[in-house]
Every structure is written in structure tokens, then in C-alpha cells.
Motif scaffolding. Structure first.
Motif, PDB file in Angstrom:
ATOM      1  N   ASN A 199     -55.332 -20.048 111.309  1.00 19.44           N
ATOM      2  CA  ASN A 199     -56.003 -18.994 110.534  1.00 19.44           C
ATOM      3  C   ASN A 199     -55.443 -17.633 110.942  1.00 19.44           C
ATOM      4  N   MET A 200     -54.207 -17.377 110.538  1.00 19.54           N
ATOM      5  CA  MET A 200     -53.538 -16.135 110.921  1.00 19.54           C
ATOM      6  C   MET A 200     -54.274 -14.928 110.330  1.00 19.54           C
ATOM      7  N   PRO A 201     -54.479 -13.866 111.123  1.00 18.56           N
ATOM      8  CA  PRO A 201     -55.286 -12.719 110.670  1.00 18.56           C
ATOM      9  C   PRO A 201     -54.510 -11.761 109.763  1.00 18.56           C
ATOM     10  N   THR A 202     -54.353 -12.150 108.504  1.00 19.15           N
ATOM     11  CA  THR A 202     -53.553 -11.339 107.579  1.00 19.15           C
ATOM     12  C   THR A 202     -54.353 -10.820 106.386  1.00 19.15           C
ATOM     13  N   ASP A 203     -55.662 -10.991 106.396  1.00 15.19           N
ATOM     14  CA  ASP A 203     -56.465 -10.588 105.232  1.00 15.19           C
ATOM     15  C   ASP A 203     -56.319  -9.106 104.904  1.00 15.19           C
ATOM     16  N   ASP A 204     -56.076  -8.285 105.930  1.00 17.11           N
ATOM     17  CA  ASP A 204     -55.976  -6.844 105.682  1.00 17.11           C
ATOM     18  C   ASP A 204     -54.531  -6.385 105.476  1.00 17.11           C
ATOM     19  N   TRP A 205     -53.597  -7.319 105.384  1.00 19.57           N
ATOM     20  CA  TRP A 205     -52.200  -6.937 105.146  1.00 19.57           C
ATOM     21  C   TRP A 205     -52.058  -6.383 103.727  1.00 19.57           C
ATOM     22  N   THR A 206     -51.204  -5.362 103.612  1.00 19.44           N
ATOM     23  CA  THR A 206     -50.858  -4.790 102.316  1.00 19.44           C
ATOM     24  C   THR A 206     -49.378  -5.058 102.059  1.00 19.44           C
ATOM     25  N   ASP A 207     -48.877  -4.572 100.933  1.00 18.77           N
ATOM     26  CA  ASP A 207     -47.453  -4.732 100.658  1.00 18.77           C
ATOM     27  C   ASP A 207     -46.597  -4.043 101.713  1.00 18.77           C
ATOM     28  N   ARG A 208     -47.131  -3.016 102.341  1.00 20.13           N
ATOM     29  CA  ARG A 208     -46.362  -2.324 103.383  1.00 20.13           C
ATOM     30  C   ARG A 208     -46.054  -3.272 104.546  1.00 20.13           C
ATOM     31  N   GLU A 209     -47.051  -4.020 105.009  1.00 17.70           N
ATOM     32  CA  GLU A 209     -46.819  -4.967 106.107  1.00 17.70           C
ATOM     33  C   GLU A 209     -45.850  -6.074 105.674  1.00 17.70           C
ATOM     34  N   ILE A 210     -45.972  -6.508 104.426  1.00 22.53           N
ATOM     35  CA  ILE A 210     -45.049  -7.530 103.918  1.00 22.53           C
ATOM     36  C   ILE A 210     -43.624  -6.988 103.906  1.00 22.53           C
ATOM     37  N   GLU A 211     -43.457  -5.749 103.499  1.00 24.42           N
ATOM     38  CA  GLU A 211     -42.119  -5.160 103.442  1.00 24.42           C
ATOM     39  C   GLU A 211     -41.517  -4.986 104.833  1.00 24.42           C
ATOM     40  N   ILE A 212     -42.347  -4.668 105.820  1.00 26.25           N
ATOM     41  CA  ILE A 212     -41.864  -4.593 107.203  1.00 26.25           C
ATOM     42  C   ILE A 212     -41.424  -5.977 107.675  1.00 26.25           C
ATOM     43  N   LEU A 213     -42.226  -6.989 107.329  1.00 21.99           N
ATOM     44  CA  LEU A 213     -41.882  -8.371 107.667  1.00 21.99           C
ATOM     45  C   LEU A 213     -40.557  -8.767 107.032  1.00 21.99           C
ATOM     46  N   LEU A 214     -40.377  -8.426 105.769  1.00 12.62           N
ATOM     47  CA  LEU A 214     -39.140  -8.754 105.060  1.00 12.62           C
ATOM     48  C   LEU A 214     -37.942  -8.025 105.657  1.00 12.62           C
ATOM     49  N   SER A 215     -38.155  -6.789 106.075  1.00 15.37           N
ATOM     50  CA  SER A 215     -37.066  -6.032 106.702  1.00 15.37           C
ATOM     51  C   SER A 215     -36.624  -6.687 108.000  1.00 15.37           C
ATOM     52  N   SER A 216     -37.598  -7.134 108.787  1.00 12.51           N
ATOM     53  CA  SER A 216     -37.287  -7.826 110.033  1.00 12.51           C
ATOM     54  C   SER A 216     -36.543  -9.124 109.760  1.00 12.51           C
ATOM     55  N   ALA A 217     -36.987  -9.851 108.726  1.00 12.06           N
ATOM     56  CA  ALA A 217     -36.323 -11.104 108.363  1.00 12.06           C
ATOM     57  C   ALA A 217     -34.892 -10.845 107.897  1.00 12.06           C
ATOM     58  N   PHE A 218     -34.695  -9.759 107.181  1.00 11.71           N
ATOM     59  CA  PHE A 218     -33.345  -9.429 106.696  1.00 11.71           C
ATOM     60  C   PHE A 218     -32.408  -9.144 107.867  1.00 11.71           C
ATOM     61  N   VAL A 219     -32.932  -8.461 108.890  1.00 15.95           N
ATOM     62  CA  VAL A 219     -32.115  -8.206 110.083  1.00 15.95           C
ATOM     63  C   VAL A 219     -31.705  -9.523 110.730  1.00 15.95           C
ATOM     64  N   LEU A 220     -32.648 -10.447 110.847  1.00 13.27           N
ATOM     65  CA  LEU A 220     -32.333 -11.755 111.434  1.00 13.27           C
ATOM     66  C   LEU A 220     -31.314 -12.508 110.590  1.00 13.27           C
ATOM     67  N   SER A 221     -31.469 -12.440 109.281  1.00 15.13           N
ATOM     68  CA  SER A 221     -30.535 -13.147 108.405  1.00 15.13           C
ATOM     69  C   SER A 221     -29.139 -12.554 108.515  1.00 15.13           C
ATOM     70  N   THR A 222     -29.075 -11.251 108.755  1.00 13.01           N
ATOM     71  CA  THR A 222     -27.773 -10.597 108.935  1.00 13.01           C
ATOM     72  C   THR A 222     -27.121 -11.035 110.243  1.00 13.01           C
ATOM     73  N   LEU A 223     -27.953 -11.182 111.269  1.00 11.80           N
ATOM     74  CA  LEU A 223     -27.430 -11.575 112.579  1.00 11.80           C
ATOM     75  C   LEU A 223     -27.026 -13.042 112.631  1.00 11.80           C
ATOM     76  N   PHE A 224     -27.823 -13.899 111.982  1.00 14.46           N
ATOM     77  CA  PHE A 224     -27.626 -15.337 112.132  1.00 14.46           C
ATOM     78  C   PHE A 224     -27.178 -16.058 110.862  1.00 14.46           C
ATOM     79  N   GLY A 225     -27.275 -15.392 109.709  1.00 19.51           N
ATOM     80  CA  GLY A 225     -26.915 -16.035 108.455  1.00 19.51           C
ATOM     81  C   GLY A 225     -25.454 -16.460 108.435  1.00 19.51           C
ATOM     82  N   GLY A 226     -25.217 -17.680 107.977  1.00 20.01           N
ATOM     83  CA  GLY A 226     -23.852 -18.183 107.906  1.00 20.01           C
ATOM     84  C   GLY A 226     -23.309 -18.632 109.238  1.00 20.01           C
ATOM     85  N   SER A 227     -24.157 -18.556 110.264  1.00 20.46           N
ATOM     86  CA  SER A 227     -23.717 -18.977 111.595  1.00 20.46           C
ATOM     87  C   SER A 227     -24.621 -20.088 112.083  1.00 20.46           C
TER      88      SER A 227
END
Length: 235
Positions: A199-227
Motif C-alpha cells: 500500500n504505497m503512500p501515493t494518494d497525494d501525488w500530483t502530476d508534478r511528482e509523476i514528472e519527477i519520477l519520470l525524469s529520474s527514470a529517464f536518467v537511469l535509462s540513459t545510463l543503463f539503456g542498451g547496456s
């Protein structure tokens, strides 16, 4: 979500899932596929009513008094074909033994070992297996972890990532999501950890938190993608 308690919506959902299962006997219907149709239905209905608030009027089900049978038929057809296209890229997630799902959980574990060894070590020490919590993340593409409107924003990026959005990029999102709570998780024992993960506590998340999450994921994909570097972790 109240929208999906509506009898008319339930009927189209049942019908399109039944047809999909009949046309794909290798996997047929697997629990969780129904969840994947819900953002699509919500988006397509919203498209007919651009002046209605998604959260307050569409997802609440209020919009259904204005949805004609003709509109609903169009929504059903669009949802079916989009769901079919989405599942075509991840169909081995829903075949016997679900190898695609197992692969994604394994990749998540090995990625977390690389980016947050302390957290990975704590999970091992407390006896928490990645499969115990991450299987649901992969099976339902985080639909059980976020409010539906947040999932719409998340999937918008997945679609823009192309063919690998719902598999490769999703793993990076899950890794970023888990590491986001790293400090808290490392203070928990088995019981508290297991309950938190369910039961992850995300009920109060907005699109801003999602966009921060996506930005972090994009950094990881840049570092590890294709490798395959993050798949060669010494255990």
C-alpha cells in the motif's frame, strides 16, 4: 474508481476482454489485463467531453448521463484496438509461466543492486523478495500504486518512448519509484516493509511528482539503456 462501477462500462469491458481472449488463445485472459483497459477507456471518454474535469466528472462516473450508446461503441472499439496493440508488445507477460514478467522483476532487482546497494541489501537481510511486491508492479503497470489520473500521465510518457515503453522504460520507473522511498524502507522490518509495499503512500501525488519520477527514470535509462551492465551484478 466509480466510473467502472457503471453497468454500461462493465459490459463493454467484459465484451472487449472476452474478444481479446478468444483472439489470443496462447495467453487467453489473465488477471490484471482488465486493469490495463481502464486508463484507455477513461481517456477516450474524456476526449468526447473536453470541458469536463477528468477527476470530478469523468472518473466519478457523472459523465455517463451524457455518454450516448454511439459514443460508447466508439470508445469500446478504440479501447480494444489500443489494448491489443499495447499487449502485443508484452504478450509473453501473460503466457504460461509469464516469462516476460519474471524477466522484468529480475531486471528491476539487478538494477536496484547497482543504484542503491544499501536498499537492496536491506531487502535481502529482512527476507523481502522482489517478486513479492514487484510482480504486481509489472503485471498491472503500476495501476494499483497510483490514482488513475496519475497513471494517465505516466502512460503518456510510456507511449512516447515507443515499443519499449511498457517494458524497458517501465523497469526504470519502478526502480526510481522504489528508490524514492529508500531511506524509509531501510528503517523497516519485515512486517512493516511488506505492508508498506502493498500500500504505497501515493494518494497525494500530483502530476508534478509523476514528472519527477519520470525524469529520474529517464536518467537511469540513459545510463543503463542498451547496456547489459546492470544485469551482471555479483550477488
Amino acid at each position: 474508481v466509480p466510473l467502472f462501477h457503471n453497468d454500461r462500462i462493465r459490459r463493454i469491458l467484459s465484451r472487449l476482454l472476452y474478444i481479446w481472449a478468444m483472439r489470443h488463445p496462447a495467453s487467453s485472459y489473465v488477471q490484471g489485463i482488465n486493469d490495463l483497459a481502464t486508463p484507455l477507456i477513461s481517456v477516450f471518454i474524456s476526449g468526447y467531453f473536453p470541458n469536463k474535469d477528468v477527476e470530478e466528472e469523468v472518473l466519478s462516473g457523472e459523465v455517463m448521463v451524457d455518454v450516448t450508446d454511439a459514443i460508447l461503441e466508439e470508445v469500446e472499439a478504440d479501447t480494444y484496438w489500443c489494448l491489443t496493440n499495447l499487449l502485443a508488445g508484452i504478450q509473453d507477460h501473460y503466457t504460461s509461466d509469464q516469462p516476460g514478467m519474471q524477466r522484468m522483476v529480475m531486471r528491476l532487482e539487478e538494477l536496484v543492486n547497482r543504484i542503491d546497494a544499501d536498499l537492496a541489501g536491506h531487502l535481502r537481510e529482512t527476507g523481502i523478495e522482489f517478486l513479492q511486491f514487484a510482480f504486481k508492479w509489472m503485471n498491472c503497470l503500476l495501476l494499483r500504486e497510483f490514482r488513475l489520473q496519475r497513471v494517465m500521465r505516466l502512460w503518456d510518457t510510456y507511449l512516447s518512448e515507443g515499443d519499449g515503453g511498457f517494458e524497458d522504460f517501465h523497469v526504470y520507473v519502478c526502480a526510481s519509484f522504489l528508490v524514492h522511498y529508500s531511506a524509509e524502507l531501510q528503517q523497516m522490518g519485515f512486517d512493516e516493509l511488506f505492508q508498506f509495499m502493498q500500500n504505497m503512500p501515493t494518494d497525494d501525488w500530483t502530476d508534478r511528482e509523476i514528472e519527477i519520477l519520470l525524469s529520474s527514470a529517464f536518467v537511469l535509462s540513459t545510463l543503463f539503456g542498451g547496456s547489459e551492465a546492470h544485469l551482471n551484478v555479483a550477488r
